[in-house]
Design an enzyme around this catalytic site. Structure first.
Site, PDB file in Angstrom:
ATOM      1  N   HIS A 227     -11.024  -3.307 -10.632  1.00 46.94           N
ATOM      2  CA  HIS A 227     -11.708  -2.080 -11.233  1.00 46.94           C
ATOM      3  C   HIS A 227     -13.035  -2.604 -12.047  1.00 46.94           C
ATOM      4  O   HIS A 227     -13.867  -1.916 -11.949  1.00 46.94           O
ATOM      5  CB  HIS A 227     -10.833  -1.653 -12.157  1.00 46.94           C
TER       6      HIS A 227
ATOM      7  N   GLN B 190       0.420  12.534  -7.831  1.00 48.84           N
ATOM      8  CA  GLN B 190       0.317  11.840  -6.609  1.00 48.84           C
ATOM      9  C   GLN B 190       1.503  10.795  -6.239  1.00 48.84           C
ATOM     10  O   GLN B 190       1.388   9.945  -5.140  1.00 48.84           O
ATOM     11  CB  GLN B 190      -1.045  10.968  -6.491  1.00 48.84           C
TER      12      GLN B 190
ATOM     13  N   GLY C  64     -12.405   1.901  -4.617  1.00 49.69           N
ATOM     14  CA  GLY C  64     -12.067   0.545  -3.959  1.00 49.69           C
ATOM     15  C   GLY C  64     -11.777   0.811  -2.442  1.00 49.69           C
ATOM     16  O   GLY C  64     -10.861   1.585  -2.163  1.00 49.69           O
TER      17      GLY C  64
ATOM     18  N   LYS D 267      -9.645  -1.076  -1.047  1.00 52.88           N
ATOM     19  CA  LYS D 267      -8.374  -1.494  -0.688  1.00 52.88           C
ATOM     20  C   LYS D 267      -7.464  -0.134  -0.126  1.00 52.88           C
ATOM     21  O   LYS D 267      -6.774  -0.193   0.725  1.00 52.88           O
ATOM     22  CB  LYS D 267      -7.610  -2.043  -1.731  1.00 52.88           C
ATOM     23  N   ASP D 268      -7.704   0.988  -0.960  1.00 55.99           N
ATOM     24  CA  ASP D 268      -7.227   2.361  -0.491  1.00 55.99           C
ATOM     25  C   ASP D 268      -8.213   3.091   0.526  1.00 55.99           C
ATOM     26  O   ASP D 268      -8.607   3.945   0.283  1.00 55.99           O
ATOM     27  CB  ASP D 268      -6.921   3.264  -1.654  1.00 55.99           C
TER      28      ASP D 268
ATOM     29  N   GLN E 211      -7.782   6.637   1.409  1.00 57.81           N
ATOM     30  CA  GLN E 211      -7.864   7.574   0.245  1.00 57.81           C
ATOM     31  C   GLN E 211      -9.297   7.824   0.572  1.00 57.81           C
ATOM     32  O   GLN E 211      -9.601   8.982  -0.013  1.00 57.81           O
ATOM     33  CB  GLN E 211      -7.522   6.625  -0.924  1.00 57.81           C
TER      34      GLN E 211
ATOM     35  N   ARG F 128      -0.295  -3.188  -9.095  1.00 60.33           N
ATOM     36  CA  ARG F 128       1.182  -3.432  -8.568  1.00 60.33           C
ATOM     37  C   ARG F 128       1.605  -5.119  -8.216  1.00 60.33           C
ATOM     38  O   ARG F 128       2.625  -5.323  -8.603  1.00 60.33           O
ATOM     39  CB  ARG F 128       1.456  -2.817  -7.222  1.00 60.33           C
TER      40      ARG F 128
HETATM   41  O1  PAF Z   1      -6.958   4.910  -6.608  1.00 55.12           O
HETATM   42  C1  PAF Z   1      -6.422   5.254  -7.523  1.00 55.12           C
HETATM   43  O2  PAF Z   1      -6.116   4.419  -8.644  1.00 55.12           O
HETATM   44  C2  PAF Z   1      -6.181   6.784  -7.777  1.00 55.12           C
HETATM   45  O3  PAF Z   1      -5.434   7.185  -6.522  1.00 55.12           O
HETATM   46  C3  PAF Z   1      -7.234   7.472  -8.353  1.00 55.12           C
HETATM   47  C4  PAF Z   1      -8.278   7.699  -7.177  1.00 55.12           C
HETATM   48  C5  PAF Z   1      -7.681   6.993  -9.554  1.00 55.12           C
HETATM   49  C6  PAF Z   1      -6.790   8.765  -8.473  1.00 55.12           C
HETATM   50  O4  PAF Z   1      -5.518   9.032  -9.653  1.00 55.12           O
END
Ligand code: PAF
Length: 281
Positions: free
Chosen positions: A37, A61, A147, A149-150, A153, A187
């Site tokens: 982050h 989510q 990021g 990593k996701d 997303q 995590r």
């Molecule tokens: O990647 C995350 O931490 C979450 O999915 C996000 C983008 C902050 C949305 O809650």
């Protein structure tokens, strides 16, 4: 660093900054901040006058109530990290503040959600689209940082931005790793010492597959990664897919796209870890 908990105040403060001609970067997070982050925040600071970080564990989510209950919440430590990283505004709202009424919007996210995390976590990406669109609407940043990593997303967020017509640059930032290669994740703190020791196998197997891929098919490459990880005690691959990094659609032949990316999810004990790697072809 200003800590803001109300949407109305956030809107007002950001508007004041924009009125003074300042550019705004948004880093959406669910807290439990780590060096990954901080790298997003550093990038946002370089490219904007004002950096807003949201810290909100978004219930819509989570498709698994136990995952939501046990998700790490570390507000005090997060505030310390944000302060030393030079964040201007930390937005830390309650669930009631963000969702005064249930969010019933269903986004037409299309094919990018029909694979991998989509079927594995029903409703997850719609929840991500709900919260990120709300945050975008509250802040209307010039740029927003996510990021890699996701990986999937980011494709979902780009699709949501297209659907909603937001004029916001989506900036994807590289995965940050521990010294032994494990992708940084909130995590990771839930891994037992023995799980933590074997967790870097995920990245090792992915890196080894880059070479393997030069002389093997997509299917053989996927299987070699899965076999190597599953050979470890307590580790089980949920899926490993090699997809087109733009469309997220699985490929069966290397020639099908210019930039294939391998996306993996592994259960290490109870902890679900994700990672990915780009195959340069
Ligand atoms: O990647 C995350 O931490 C979450 O999915 C996000 C983008 C902050 C949305 O809650």
């Amino acid at each position: 660093m200003e800590i803001i908990r109300e949407v109305a105040l956030l809107r007002r403060r950001v508007e004041e900054e924009k009125q003074c001609g300042r550019s705004v970067g948004l880093v959406p997070t669910m807290g439990a901040l780590h060096a990954g982050h901080v790298s997003l925040i550093d990038r946002a600071r370089k490219e904007n006058d004002i950096v807003v970080v949201s810290v909100f564990v978004n219930p819509t989510q989570f498709n698994n109530p136990e995952d939501l209950r046990t998700y790490p919440r570390t507000e005090e430590a997060d505030c310390e990290k944000m302060t030393s990283a030079g964040v201007n505004i930390a937005f830390i709202p309650s669930v009631e503040e963000v969702y005064p009424e249930p969010d019933t919007r269903v986004f037409d996210l299309g094919p990018v959600t029909e694979v991998m995390e989509g079927p594995m976590r029903p409703g997850h990406f719609n929840g991500v689209a709900q919260i990120v669109s709300k945050l975008f609407d509250m802040v209307l940043p010039h740029r927003a940082y996510f990021g890699e990593k996701d990986f999937q997303q980011i494709a979902v967020i780009r699709r949501m931005v297209e659907l909603e017509g937001f004029d916001i640059d989506i900036i994807d930032c590289p995965i940050m790793r521990e010294d032994d290669g494990l992708a940084m994740s909130s995590r990771n703190v839930r891994l037992t010492p023995s799980q933590r020791e074997i967790a870097p196998t995920i990245h090792k197997a992915l890196v080894a597959s880059l070479d393997f891929a030069k002389s093997h098919s997509v299917k053989e490459t996927m299987q070699s990664v899965i076999n190597e990880i599953n050979a470890q005690p307590e580790m089980e691959v949920e899926y490993y897919e090699i997809v087109d990094s733009l469309t997220m659609q699985p490929i069966s032949d290397w020639a099908e796209c210019n930039c294939p990316v391998g996306c993996i999810t592994v259960y290490c004990g109870e902890v679900r870890l994700i990672d990915n790697i780009k195959y340069i072809k």
